[in-house]
Design an enzyme around this catalytic site. Structure first.
Site, short mmCIF file in Angstrom:
data_model
loop_
_atom_site.label_atom_id
_atom_site.label_comp_id
_atom_site.label_asym_id
_atom_site.label_seq_id
_atom_site.Cartn_x
_atom_site.Cartn_y
_atom_site.Cartn_z
N HIS A 161 -16.70 -15.13 -24.64
CA HIS A 161 -15.96 -16.39 -24.68
C HIS A 161 -16.88 -17.51 -24.20
O HIS A 161 -17.74 -17.29 -23.37
CB HIS A 161 -14.73 -16.33 -23.76
CG HIS A 161 -13.68 -15.40 -24.27
ND1 HIS A 161 -12.99 -15.64 -25.43
CD2 HIS A 161 -13.21 -14.23 -23.78
CE1 HIS A 161 -12.13 -14.65 -25.63
NE2 HIS A 161 -12.25 -13.78 -24.65
N CYS A 198 -14.11 -11.61 -29.37
CA CYS A 198 -13.26 -10.73 -28.57
C CYS A 198 -12.28 -9.97 -29.47
O CYS A 198 -12.71 -9.16 -30.28
CB CYS A 198 -12.55 -11.55 -27.50
SG CYS A 198 -11.94 -10.54 -26.15
#
Ligand code: SF4
Lengths: 283, 616
Positions: free
Chosen positions: B556, B456
């Site tokens: 994630h 991310c």
């Protein structure tokens, strides 16, 4: 001989640092001040000039007071040895090992007399002593074996300041509960409280502090802001905290004293030191 | 029975009895779950059971289930089932379906209906029992306690839902409906055997750095706020209605709702402004448990002080105190009766330190709790100042031979077998920190020698640059040079946030990956190959440099399934590193939940907790 004792709502509430800061403050005011902690549970020890073993945190507090550590600053050191065994170091020398059964009343009496003797020796000819308590003073299951909190405050007639850590939450409850569990004589010695490790704008605590002050009939002496400070291990068993402090070059002690001075600067204005000084004579 | 387009029911009893035909055809259709083909679906809630679209008990006239309203058509009183979730629960519908007698042309007469309802009520509560777990401090162990209770009740065949009115969390996840909730509520939903959804955690506050936080309501981004404004405006004006409607729905559709408080209920500086603790307890009339952590000392003080600072009405809701985290071999604690003498609330249990379970811990910034594993293969996670979603790495700590550590400074990368730059709440400011702290140089020195993965925000940092022309991240318009290890450029060009659950395949080595994306900004990949091929459209996700040692992804939870974990570990080479038995994370979580439930059964009398009070 003036006295002031710092007790905590929990372990790791900031007693060790606060005691060091108070020592430093009184030292800077030109007083002949000494630190004292009756009993420590710690794996981190220091060997004094006279060959006695004490907890490292009292050594640092001594340096903060501008003196060299001596063994009577920490007469009892309990060193966990694993699997429920502990070594008791008394007056700087290994005394005996205790197992799961812990101490009996007879041992407690002996330890208590050692503590008082060390305290008297330490204080002889000094202006002031700052005493650090251990853990919480109201572990009701341990009260009859207490050698480091209210038993000591009563024995030496020392005023007490209670410090609570706001980082964990529930600090008002922790402080008030500690007060509620004290007996009359203990509440009488308790002179005020301090909230430690606060982040943000302290005005949002106002209503809560006022309520506690009126319930406990004593002042809040300060709301100390969170400062990242590598204190040599609070009286906790948390091994992760040990590594703090040693970075780069130079004498760690010097560096630490500088940090402590920085801490005092950052705390300036967040606590009422004149009130704290006022308490010292109010027993 | 229900017409979702009008809030007021227009059926009348006569009308209904004409429908006995529908009742009969409904029985011949058989037991079904949700009727997704029905144009009105879902007329109550997305998880509803549609077997009894026409309720055989109508009109039950039970105020716990429905209500009389004024008919728009006739002006008379009519029984409305709009708020009834009971008949649309799987377990209730299944039981009733088994109990149903033959339906004649006249429908069911009153006596039969009454009898059926009586029997059904004996099996399924009409209104949930609410049990609330509050903590004397943060980190007292509330979350795990709620998780354990959810699973233990679930094991008794009860319909269970967890609830936390307001959560402040950096670790959120995305449900299959694209709703964002705190990760811990997702775990609690798993424990309860219910679908994770925004309803379970209707207000989520996500710190964005500085004084700003994002409010997520019922799983959807709502607006940004400051702490000040949150307490002075959102909490009094908007929070109560949001909390009440979600809680009420859960109370109407479960046997048990296990509610979690937040922080301490005795923050007396917030009196009247705390909507996460006693406010909810009173709303649900919950039986409350106070969890006190004994680990730090001061447990007596916290227990007594917390209850002493509540008012009488609040204190009366407390059924017990749980002393938590007793160290092994701690023996028994004497003098606990003092607490009951001082507060009137008994100590119900002394719980041991729970063994290390494979569960994301209570939302805490204490990363040392997430450091784990015992092996020689050290994976260093760069401890960004605004780190987020650090539960991503819990799965790595489970592997034999792997140790996960958090690196605060460059020297702590020494000896690491791999480096991960994690997610962050703010890529731009954390990238600045990375450079100023010397961490960036240290990472660049190791590039090509050890695997480096960015997740991310960390992925964005590995690229060539970050373009934040509107200042969405940094507050000021900026074009920032990034580490340049991947040929990628990230643009923050709109305030859009991508929150989605995804699955795909590992491009290099095959195998399924699963995860979720929560981010603003989009990353343009240059020529390099993607890391994953995503379902269902074969879109490439993430990227990989030529040597295959620098990787970036938006996923994630990327380590949760074994495929990528195994691949990542295999890149580290050396005899010590490769995990042979890749563990299935879901199975591990479930086993942990069962152990947790067993632990709580051993220490707390759950039957007594449920009580024998009926639901009326
Ligand atoms: S049980 Fe529910 S659906 Fe059936 S009549 Fe009563 S309120 Fe209506």
């Amino acid at each position: 001989m003036r006295k002031l004792m710092v007790q905590g709502v929990t372990s790791g509430a900031g007693k060790t640092t606060l005691t060091a800061a108070l020592c430093r403050h009184f030292f800077m005011k030109g007083m002949d001040v000494v630190p004292f902690k009756a009993q420590n549970v710690s794996l981190n020890s220091f060997v004094t000039d006279d060959g006695g073993e004490i907890a490292i945190s009292q050594a640092y507090q001594a340096w903060a007071s501008g003196i060299e550590p001596t063994r009577n600053m920490n007469p009892v050191l309990i060193k966990p040895k694993g699997s429920g065994q502990c070594q008791i170091v008394l007056d700087g020398r290994p005394w005996k090992d205790i197992g799961r059964g812990g101490t009996n009343q007879e041992m407690i009496e002996e330890i208590r007399s050692h503590i008082l003797r060390s305290f008297d020796d330490l204080c002889l000819g000094r202006d002031m002593v700052v005493i650090e308590g251990m853990g919480s003073p109201v572990e009701m299951n341990l009260k009859d074996r207490d050698v480091s909190n209210m038993w000591l405050a009563k024995a030496v007639r020392s005023p007490v300041v209670l410090v609570g850590d706001i980082e964990k939450g529930g600090v008002f409850a922790g402080i008030y509960g500690t007060y509620l569990l004290m007996d009359e004589e203990e509440r009488d010695l308790l002179k005020g409280f301090v909230i430690n490790r606060f982040r943000g704008d302290a005005s949002i605590l106002g209503a809560g502090i006022e309520e506690l002050e009126s319930r406990m009939e004593m002042p809040c002496l300060g709301v100390l802001p969170y400062v990242r400070f590598s204190s040599p291990q609070e009286d906790s068993m948390d091994l992760r905290q040990i590594s703090g402090g040693v970075r780069g070059e130079g004498d760690v002690r010097q560096r630490w004293i500088k940090e402590l001075d920085g801490l005092l600067e950052k705390w300036e204005g967040t606590w009422d030191l004149s009130k704290v000084e006022g308490l010292v004579d109010r027993v | 029975m229900i017409n979702p387009t009008t809030p007021v029911q227009d059926d009348s009893e006569t009308n209904y009895h004409n429908n006995s035909g529908s009742l009969r055809s409904q029985m011949s259709r058989g037991y079904i779950h949700g009727d997704k083909d029905c144009p009105n679906f879902p007329c109550h809630h997305p998880d509803q059971n549609c077997t009894f679209c026409f309720c055989p008990l109508y009109p039950c006239e039970d105020p716990l289930l429905g209500e009389f309203v004024v008919s728009k058509r006739t002006g008379g009183n009519v029984w409305s089932c709009q708020g009834c979730h009971w008949m649309h629960r799987d377990d209730v519908a299944a039981s009733l379906f088994k109990m149903m007698p033959e339906v004649g042309p006249e429908g069911l007469d009153l006596k039969v209906r009454m009898e059926l309802k009586e029997r059904l009520q004996g099996k399924h509560r009409r209104r949930a029992k609410a049990i609330m777990v509050l903590g004397a401090t943060s980190g007292a162990g509330k979350s795990l306690m709620v998780t354990a209770l959810c699973r233990a009740f679930r094991n008794r065949d009860l319909t269970v839902a967890p609830f936390k009115s307001q959560n402040m969390s950096l670790n959120s996840m995305v449900t299959d409906q694209g709703e964002e909730i705190a990760r811990i509520q997702d775990l609690q939903a798993k424990a309860a055997g219910t679908r994770p959804r925004g309803e379970l955690n209707p207000i989520l506050l996500k710190p964005k750095g500085g004084v700003t936080s994002q409010i997520v309501v019922e799983g959807r981004p709502y607006r940004d706020t400051t702490v000040q404004e949150y307490y002075s405006k959102f909490v009094p004006d908007e929070a109560p209605a949001i909390i009440a409607r979600n809680l009420e729905r859960l109370m109407r559709s479960n046997d048990v709702v296990v509610i979690e408080g937040a922080g301490s209920p005795a923050e007396i500086n917030l009196r009247g402004r705390d909507v996460a603790n006693m406010y909810v307890a009173k709303l649900a009339q919950a039986d409350c448990l106070l969890v006190v952590n004994i680990d730090w000392g001061g447990a007596f003080a916290y227990a007594v002080g917390t209850l002493a600072l509540l008012d009488d009405g609040e204190r009366k809701l407390f059924k017990g105190i749980i002393i938590n985290n007793m160290c092994p071999g701690g023996g028994t604690i004497g003098s606990l009766d003092i607490i009951e003498r001082k507060t009137g609330v008994p100590v119900l249990a002394v719980m041991p330190h729970l063994p290390k379970l494979y569960l994301p811990v209570e939302d805490s910034m204490d990363l040392s709790l997430h450091e784990g594993g015992e092996g020689a293969t050290v994976i260093a996670i760069v401890r960004l100042p605004m780190i987020s979603n650090f539960t991503d790495f819990d799965a790595l700590g489970l592997e034999d031979n792997v140790r996960v550590v958090y690196a605060n400074e460059p020297s702590e990368l020494n000896g690491a077998s791999a480096i991960i730059i994690p997610g962050t709440k703010n890529s731009v400011t954390d990238l600045k920190w990375l450079k100023e702290s010397g961490m960036a140089t240290a990472i660049l020195e190791r590039a090509g020698k050890v695997p480096i993965l960015g997740i991310c925000g960390g992925y964005q940092m590995l690229g060539r640059r970050i373009m934040d022309v509107h200042g969405l991240e940094g507050g000021v318009s900026a074009e920032v040079e990034a580490l340049g290890l991947l040929d990628a450029v990230t643009h923050f060009d709109s305030y859009d946030k991508r929150t989605v659950q995804v699955t795909g395949t590992l491009d290099k080595a095959g195998g399924t990956v699963r995860g979720y994306e929560i981010h603003m900004g989009r990353t343009e990949r240059g020529e390099a190959s993607p890391l994953f091929i995503m379902d269902p459209d074969g879109r490439g996700e993430g990227m990989l440099d030529e040597k295959g040692l620098v990787m970036g992804t938006y996923l994630h939870g990327v380590f949760d399934l074994p495929a990528f974990r195994r691949y990542f570990l295999s890149l580290m080479g050396g005899p010590s590193s490769i995990a042979t038995e890749a563990m299935d994370q879901d199975a591990a979580v479930d086993a942990s939940l069962q152990r947790l439930a067993k632990e709580i059964e051993e220490h707390i009398d759950l039957d007594a907790l449920m009580g024998d009070d009926d639901d009326a």
